[in-house]
Design a protein around this motif. Structure first.
Motif, mmCIF file in Angstrom:
data_model
loop_
_atom_site.group_PDB
_atom_site.id
_atom_site.type_symbol
_atom_site.label_atom_id
_atom_site.label_comp_id
_atom_site.label_asym_id
_atom_site.label_seq_id
_atom_site.Cartn_x
_atom_site.Cartn_y
_atom_site.Cartn_z
ATOM 1 N N GLU A 1 6.337 13.007 -20.652
ATOM 2 C CA GLU A 1 6.972 12.947 -19.130
ATOM 3 C C GLU A 1 5.679 11.617 -18.469
ATOM 4 O OE1 GLU A 1 6.116 16.629 -17.801
ATOM 5 O OE2 GLU A 1 7.680 17.681 -18.710
ATOM 6 N N ALA A 2 4.445 11.805 -18.950
ATOM 7 C CA ALA A 2 3.599 10.926 -18.529
ATOM 8 C C ALA A 2 3.461 9.351 -19.610
ATOM 9 C CB ALA A 2 2.091 11.053 -18.761
ATOM 10 N N CYS A 3 4.583 8.504 -20.127
ATOM 11 C CA CYS A 3 4.439 7.599 -21.002
ATOM 12 C C CYS A 3 5.203 6.886 -19.785
ATOM 13 C CB CYS A 3 5.726 7.536 -22.060
ATOM 14 S SG CYS A 3 6.182 6.422 -22.804
ATOM 15 N N PRO A 4 4.080 5.303 -19.661
ATOM 16 C CA PRO A 4 4.117 4.563 -18.770
ATOM 17 C C PRO A 4 5.680 3.592 -18.888
ATOM 18 C CG PRO A 4 2.038 4.305 -19.932
ATOM 19 C CD PRO A 4 2.831 5.551 -20.484
ATOM 20 N N THR A 5 6.634 3.850 -20.334
ATOM 21 C CA THR A 5 7.261 3.252 -20.208
ATOM 22 C C THR A 5 8.758 4.231 -20.895
ATOM 23 O OG1 THR A 5 7.105 2.464 -22.622
ATOM 24 C CG2 THR A 5 6.312 1.402 -20.915
ATOM 25 N N GLY A 6 8.617 5.760 -21.273
ATOM 26 C CA GLY A 6 9.568 6.411 -21.394
ATOM 27 C C GLY A 6 9.740 5.907 -22.479
ATOM 28 N N ALA A 7 9.225 5.824 -23.021
ATOM 29 C CA ALA A 7 9.031 4.756 -24.786
ATOM 30 C C ALA A 7 9.347 6.997 -25.358
ATOM 31 C CB ALA A 7 8.156 4.595 -25.249
ATOM 32 N N ILE A 8 8.736 8.032 -24.944
ATOM 33 C CA ILE A 8 8.960 9.002 -25.940
ATOM 34 C C ILE A 8 9.960 9.753 -25.514
ATOM 35 C CG2 ILE A 8 7.870 11.471 -26.804
ATOM 36 C CD1 ILE A 8 5.012 9.169 -26.438
ATOM 37 N N THR A 9 10.628 10.239 -26.226
ATOM 38 C CA THR A 9 11.851 10.811 -25.686
ATOM 39 C C THR A 9 11.646 12.740 -27.198
ATOM 40 O OG1 THR A 9 13.322 10.514 -27.631
ATOM 41 C CG2 THR A 9 13.604 9.454 -25.351
ATOM 42 N N ILE A 10 12.163 13.605 -26.504
ATOM 43 C CA ILE A 10 11.800 14.749 -27.152
ATOM 44 C C ILE A 10 13.146 15.448 -27.490
ATOM 45 C CG2 ILE A 10 10.790 17.197 -27.641
ATOM 46 C CD1 ILE A 10 8.629 15.790 -26.374
ATOM 47 N N ALA A 11 13.810 15.978 -28.225
ATOM 48 C CA ALA A 11 15.407 16.464 -28.419
ATOM 49 C C ALA A 11 14.798 18.197 -29.161
ATOM 50 C CB ALA A 11 16.253 15.674 -29.492
ATOM 51 N N GLU A 12 15.559 19.187 -28.363
ATOM 52 C CA GLU A 12 15.269 20.404 -28.668
ATOM 53 C C GLU A 12 16.226 20.995 -29.391
ATOM 54 O OE1 GLU A 12 12.231 22.481 -26.973
ATOM 55 O OE2 GLU A 12 11.915 21.009 -25.607
#
Length: 70
Positions: free
Chosen positions: A52-63
């Motif tokens: 959520e805090a990543c400034p570029t939205g580079a991190i994604t999480i799939a559950e």
């Protein structure tokens, strides 16, 4: 719970926010791009916060979907 954490190398700017919010989960490689070091090194709330805090939205999480019958 199994989760899948991904970092978009083309989006990551190496700010280090993820390292501060989820230590042990993320690391910076030689190019100063975030990588997944230990996806289970912290409870799921920390990687979620990092995403959520990543400034570029580079991190994604799939559950996996939650099965209400379980």
């Amino acid at each position: 719970m199994s989760i899948d954490i991904n970092v978009g190398r083309d989006l990551c700017i190496g700010s280090g926010t993820c390292l501060r919010l989820a230590p042990g989960v993320f690391a910076l490689d030689a190019d100063e791009v975030a990588t997944i070091q230990g996806p289970h090194a912290a409870d799921i709330d920390k990687p979620r916060l990092a995403a959520e805090a990543c400034p570029t939205g580079a991190i994604t999480i799939a559950e996996p979907p939650h099965d209400a019958r379980a």
